[in-house]
Scaffold this motif. Structure first.
Motif, PDB file in Angstrom:
ATOM      1  N   TYR A  58     -33.612   0.817  17.484  1.00 18.14           N
ATOM      2  CA  TYR A  58     -32.647   1.945  17.130  1.00 18.14           C
ATOM      3  C   TYR A  58     -31.439   1.469  17.502  1.00 18.14           C
ATOM      4  N   GLY A  59     -30.413   1.575  16.483  1.00 15.48           N
ATOM      5  CA  GLY A  59     -28.972   0.936  16.843  1.00 15.48           C
ATOM      6  C   GLY A  59     -28.011   1.927  16.794  1.00 15.48           C
ATOM      7  N   TRP A  60     -27.007   1.468  17.625  1.00 13.51           N
ATOM      8  CA  TRP A  60     -25.756   2.718  17.928  1.00 13.51           C
ATOM      9  C   TRP A  60     -24.452   2.178  17.525  1.00 13.51           C
ATOM     10  N   VAL A  61     -23.583   2.058  18.303  1.00 13.87           N
ATOM     11  CA  VAL A  61     -22.407   1.628  18.104  1.00 13.87           C
ATOM     12  C   VAL A  61     -22.119   0.090  18.213  1.00 13.87           C
ATOM     13  N   ASP A  62     -20.759  -0.503  18.306  1.00 13.83           N
ATOM     14  CA  ASP A  62     -20.549  -1.705  18.048  1.00 13.83           C
ATOM     15  C   ASP A  62     -21.274  -2.229  19.431  1.00 13.83           C
ATOM     16  N   THR A  63     -20.987  -1.890  20.626  1.00 12.51           N
ATOM     17  CA  THR A  63     -21.479  -2.346  21.853  1.00 12.51           C
ATOM     18  C   THR A  63     -22.851  -2.760  22.136  1.00 12.51           C
ATOM     19  N   LEU A  64     -23.427  -1.684  21.646  1.00 13.27           N
ATOM     20  CA  LEU A  64     -24.850  -1.486  21.817  1.00 13.27           C
ATOM     21  C   LEU A  64     -25.692  -1.987  20.355  1.00 13.27           C
ATOM     22  N   LYS A  65     -26.275  -3.131  20.538  1.00 12.38           N
ATOM     23  CA  LYS A  65     -26.693  -3.792  19.313  1.00 12.38           C
ATOM     24  C   LYS A  65     -28.048  -3.158  18.937  1.00 12.38           C
ATOM     25  N   GLY A  66     -28.703  -2.725  19.908  1.00 11.50           N
ATOM     26  CA  GLY A  66     -30.031  -1.988  19.607  1.00 11.50           C
ATOM     27  C   GLY A  66     -30.766  -1.781  20.848  1.00 11.50           C
ATOM     28  N   ILE A  67     -31.941  -1.046  20.773  1.00 11.40           N
ATOM     29  CA  ILE A  67     -32.967  -0.622  21.942  1.00 11.40           C
ATOM     30  C   ILE A  67     -34.261  -1.077  21.252  1.00 11.40           C
ATOM     31  N   HIS A  68     -34.975  -1.895  22.001  1.00  7.30           N
ATOM     32  CA  HIS A  68     -36.362  -2.173  21.368  1.00  7.30           C
ATOM     33  C   HIS A  68     -37.141  -1.553  22.300  1.00  7.30           C
ATOM     34  N   TYR A  69     -38.287  -1.107  21.894  1.00  8.83           N
ATOM     35  CA  TYR A  69     -39.274  -0.372  22.705  1.00  8.83           C
ATOM     36  C   TYR A  69     -40.661  -0.662  22.320  1.00  8.83           C
ATOM     37  N   GLY A  70     -41.259  -0.559  23.368  1.00  7.85           N
ATOM     38  CA  GLY A  70     -42.931  -0.867  23.186  1.00  7.85           C
ATOM     39  C   GLY A  70     -43.562  -1.656  24.160  1.00  7.85           C
ATOM     40  N   PRO A  71     -44.534  -1.704  24.502  1.00  7.81           N
ATOM     41  CA  PRO A  71     -45.268  -2.558  25.485  1.00  7.81           C
ATOM     42  C   PRO A  71     -45.340  -3.772  25.015  1.00  7.81           C
ATOM     43  N   GLY A  72     -44.819  -4.689  25.805  1.00 10.96           N
ATOM     44  CA  GLY A  72     -44.912  -6.329  25.632  1.00 10.96           C
ATOM     45  C   GLY A  72     -43.491  -6.541  24.785  1.00 10.96           C
ATOM     46  N   SER A  73     -42.804  -5.652  24.582  1.00 12.18           N
ATOM     47  CA  SER A  73     -41.584  -6.056  23.708  1.00 12.18           C
ATOM     48  C   SER A  73     -40.765  -7.050  24.104  1.00 12.18           C
TER      49      SER A  73
END
Length: 387
Positions: A18-33
């Motif tokens: 998931y991506g949001w605004v300029d500062t947060l480039k993304g959220i990776h989620y999942g076991p072992g990610s």
């Protein structure tokens, strides 16, 4: 003609981005990610050398930090590890962390752990920006609790006088967040479950916090339902990574990042927690276990009709019928929260943490912001009932 697809599906379906605004480039989620997400963030941020910021227990008693170190070393991005961050992020640790960052010639932080190392990292980056005139450098957050500090624009920490204070800047939102449930397995049960109640506190207080967009309130209802369902399941099955991943997503939904201009308490439960936590050495999650249910009960008396309606709507998502009145529904929600805290074995009281009764007046006033607030006496009574 081929028959039905009988290919087994992978055990861990909860993976994505998931991506949001300029500062947060993304959220990776999942076991072992972590193994793939951390190199990805390093690549897109163009950073070279990391300071890992964490706590002593996580560093000394688990292999979580070592796993993160190994990923950084695999891409030649490891600088050093700093593990002097204590509960409530004392300023001394922040100062020492800045020195470690500069000594190791780092250009980004990887915060590993709960709210304290994540907030301490933000404060470090903020004060380096203030003191040395450098841009706020990136942080990658790898949370191992459910406190959700990684989604906010600011950081709370404890000053030299033992008072909880904060810094705020939109650029303090981590540049990358990795929700890897496998790394939460060593988190002590009481810390894991109590920070889950902290997430519940976020979700509930966002229902009556001003300026929360309606779609995000739906996220809060989903978080409330999932926290009520999966926290007891996680207590019963502490090694179930799928349940832990669902709880990390619920924590995310509880305080889904959006353009908050300023870091501040979400509501009265959080405000009380800020005044109780650092001053009396009460963990973040436990403050929510103490204050959330009583604050919701108080809302049945003092909240606006709109806020009561928002709180009462939670019953639908919890599969509970209405009592027939808004006030009754809000009180039922309070009771359900209290029962959840008990079911998780997280009951406590202010006497247990040696909070002097003569401090109640000041705690109430400072939580509300003014001695003239008409709710002071009600909040004093709420605190007296916590002994």
């Amino acid at each position: 003609m081929s028959g039905p697809d009988t290919t087994p599906h992978p055990s861990f379906a909860l993976q994505g981005f998931y991506g949001w605004v300029d500062t947060l480039k993304g959220i990776h989620y999942g076991p072992g990610s972590t193994a793939t997400a951390l190199p990805h963030f390093i690549d897109i941020l163009g950073v070279k050398r990391a300071l890992i910021v964490t706590g002593k227990s996580l560093h000394d008693k688990t292999d979580v930090v070592e796993k993160v170190e190994n990923v950084l070393k695999s891409v030649n991005a490891y600088g050093a590890t700093f593990w002097e961050i204590g509960e409530h992020s004392p300023i001394a640790g922040i100062r020492n962390g800045i020195k470690a960052f500069r000594d190791a010639e780092c250009d980004f932080v990887v915060a590993v752990g709960g709210g304290s190392p994540i907030d301490a990292s933000k404060a470090m980056l903020y004060y380096m920006h203030q003191e040395y005139g450098v841009e706020i450098m990136p942080q990658i957050a790898i949370p191992t609790t459910l406190s959700a500090a990684e989604y906010t624009v600011g950081a709370g920490y404890t000053d030299d006088n033992g008072v909880k204070v904060a810094v705020t800047d939109p650029k303090l939102v981590p540049s990358g967040i990795i929700l890897d449930a496998e790394l939460t397995l060593p988190t002590p049960e009481r810390l894991w479950l109590s920070t889950g109640i902290r997430s519940l506190d976020h979700a509930v207080e966002n229902l009556y916090r001003p300026l929360i967009p309606p779609p995000l309130k739906i996220m809060c209802y989903a978080a409330i339902a999932d926290l009520f369902k999966f926290l007891p399941e996680s207590k019963a099955n502490p090694h179930d990574v799928e349940i832990r991943q669902k709880l990390q997503l619920a924590s995310w939904m509880s305080i889904w990042p959006h353009s908050r201009p300023k870091y501040s308490a979400l509501g009265l439960s959080h405000a009380l927690g800020h005044k109780l936590g650092a001053a009396y050495s009460i963990p973040h999650g436990i403050t929510s276990c103490l204050t959330l249910a009583p604050v919701v009960n108080l809302k049945a008396d003092v909240a606006s009709r709109e806020d009561k309606e928002c709180l009462a709507a939670s019953l639908f998502y919890l599969g509970k019928p209405s009592t027939g009145s808004l006030e009754g529904d809000v009180r039922l929600l309070s009771t359900l929260i209290s029962e959840l805290v008990s079911k998780l074995g997280l009951q406590s009281n202010l006497a247990q943490y040696k909070v002097p009764k003569e401090h109640i007046q000041q705690i109430a006033v400072s939580s509300l912001g003014s001695a003239e607030d008409p709710q002071v006496e009600k909040v004093k009574k709420l605190l007296e009932d916590l002994y």
